[in-house]
Enzyme design. Structure first.
Site, PDB file in Angstrom:
ATOM      1  N   ASP A  88     -10.606   5.270   3.417  1.00 40.71           N
ATOM      2  CA  ASP A  88      -9.956   6.312   2.620  1.00 40.71           C
ATOM      3  C   ASP A  88     -11.049   7.135   1.943  1.00 40.71           C
ATOM      4  OD1 ASP A  88      -7.887   4.527   3.306  1.00 40.71           O
ATOM      5  OD2 ASP A  88      -6.739   5.049   1.511  1.00 40.71           O
TER       6      ASP A  88
ATOM      7  N   LYS B 280      -3.689  12.043   2.756  1.00 42.94           N
ATOM      8  CA  LYS B 280      -3.225  11.258   1.613  1.00 42.94           C
ATOM      9  C   LYS B 280      -3.208  12.140   0.370  1.00 42.94           C
ATOM     10  CE  LYS B 280      -4.790   7.166  -1.026  1.00 42.94           C
ATOM     11  NZ  LYS B 280      -5.774   6.047  -1.045  1.00 42.94           N
TER      12      LYS B 280
ATOM     13  N   LYS C 196       0.178   9.524   3.718  1.00 44.28           N
ATOM     14  CA  LYS C 196       0.168   8.469   2.697  1.00 44.28           C
ATOM     15  C   LYS C 196       0.285   9.083   1.305  1.00 44.28           C
ATOM     16  CE  LYS C 196      -2.695   4.722   0.789  1.00 44.28           C
ATOM     17  NZ  LYS C 196      -3.957   3.947   0.936  1.00 44.28           N
TER      18      LYS C 196
END
Length: 309
Positions: free
Chosen positions: A146, A209, A245
């Protein structure tokens, strides 16, 4: 793919329309009883169970991974008729120095280990150091990375710099999936959010995300709608499906259902699987387990009965 500004530079976003669209979701799509339980079980499969604290230890990571292997208490799982089902969370997410502990704790489970990197959460480190952090996490065994983007590139519309940065991060990830955190609470406008989403996908992100969970404003439904529409537009042009996400600020089982309804209505059933959808919301797990126990027993347990690692 090559940076293609024409896919986003002229794209306008109507904030009030996005807010009206998302405000009606929970009211129009209420699910009850067994259907609600099924949606909540699916939400468990899509949670990135996370610990990102300064006092993380190997023992805490092992507890987190034990919960990732068994997110529901055995009596709840039996009561739902899922005794033979292999039910786990979507991933376990930790800092790079904790990846080795997570890999050992999850050995044989099939649960991917995710690691934040690139100077999380601010990302304000020299690029060579951020790339080295990615390579370190991958070498330790991380399956997913991430990353955080440089928000300045978005705020100054320097799309080439943003594209080049994410391309370098994509290369550093090697076989690991790259989830690009846009930190939408810092991006000021929904139009910036749409553009950043497009650049991240063009540069090779496997997921986009919303947030690090550390901004003053994290995942919201209007921001998520804009990112999801970017996913849809990108897929229509390229034929590639990119994951999504939402992260930060989500705590209740009700929110888990609302976000899944948004995904299903905008993108379809395929985006209700962990290969294309994840929640960055570990605290949500406790409420989901509590609601499922109520479905099985007819009673609400104290939240202290449900371990959330």
């Amino acid at each position: 793919m090559a940076l293609t500004p024409e896919m986003f530079e002229s794209h306008a976003v109507n904030r009030s329309a996005a807010e009206r669209r998302t405000a009606t979701l929970a009211a129009r799509r209420s699910v009850k009883k067994a259907y609600q339980a099924a949606w909540l079980v699916n939400a468990l499969r899509c949670i990135d169970l996370t610990t990102l604290a300064g006092d993380d230890t190997a023992a805490r990571v092992r507890r987190l991974c034990a919960k990732a292997r068994n997110p529901l208490a055995p009596h709840i799982k039996e009561g739902l008729g899922l005794g033979d089902m292999s039910l786990t969370t979507g991933a376990a997410c930790v800092y790079p120095t904790m990846v080795g502990h997570a890999v050992r704790a999850l050995d044989g489970s099939g649960i991917p280990v995710a690691s934040v990197a690139t100077g999380f959460p601010a990302g304000l480190m020299p690029l060579n150091l951020r790339l080295e952090e990615i390579r370190y996490a991958v070498a330790e065994g991380a399956d997913e990375i991430d990353i955080v983007i440089t928000r300045e590139h978005v705020l100054t519309a320097n799309w080439q710099a943003l594209y080049d940065e994410i391309c370098a991060m994509r290369e550093a990830c090697g076989p690991a999936h790259l989830k690009a955190i846009l930190a939408t609470g810092d991006l000021q406008t929904l139009r910036n959010t749409y553009a950043a989403s497009m650049v991240a996908m063009q540069a090779g992100a496997d997921f986009i995300k919303t947030s690090t969970g550390k901004e003053s404003v994290n995942a919201t439904l209007p921001v998520s709608l804009v990112m999801i529409r970017a996913l849809r537009d990108y897929g229509a042009v390229t034929g590639h499906r990119i994951g999504f996400k939402p992260a930060g600020g989500m705590k209740s089982a009700k929110e888990a259902i609302t976000w899944q309804i948004l995904m299903k209505e905008e993108l379809g059933r395929e985006w209700l699987n962990p290969d294309l959808f994840r929640f960055g919301a570990s605290s949500m797990l406790g409420d989901i387990e509590r609601q499922l126990e109520h479905h099985v027993t007819g009673r609400y347990a104290s939240s202290s009965r449900h371990a959330i690692a």
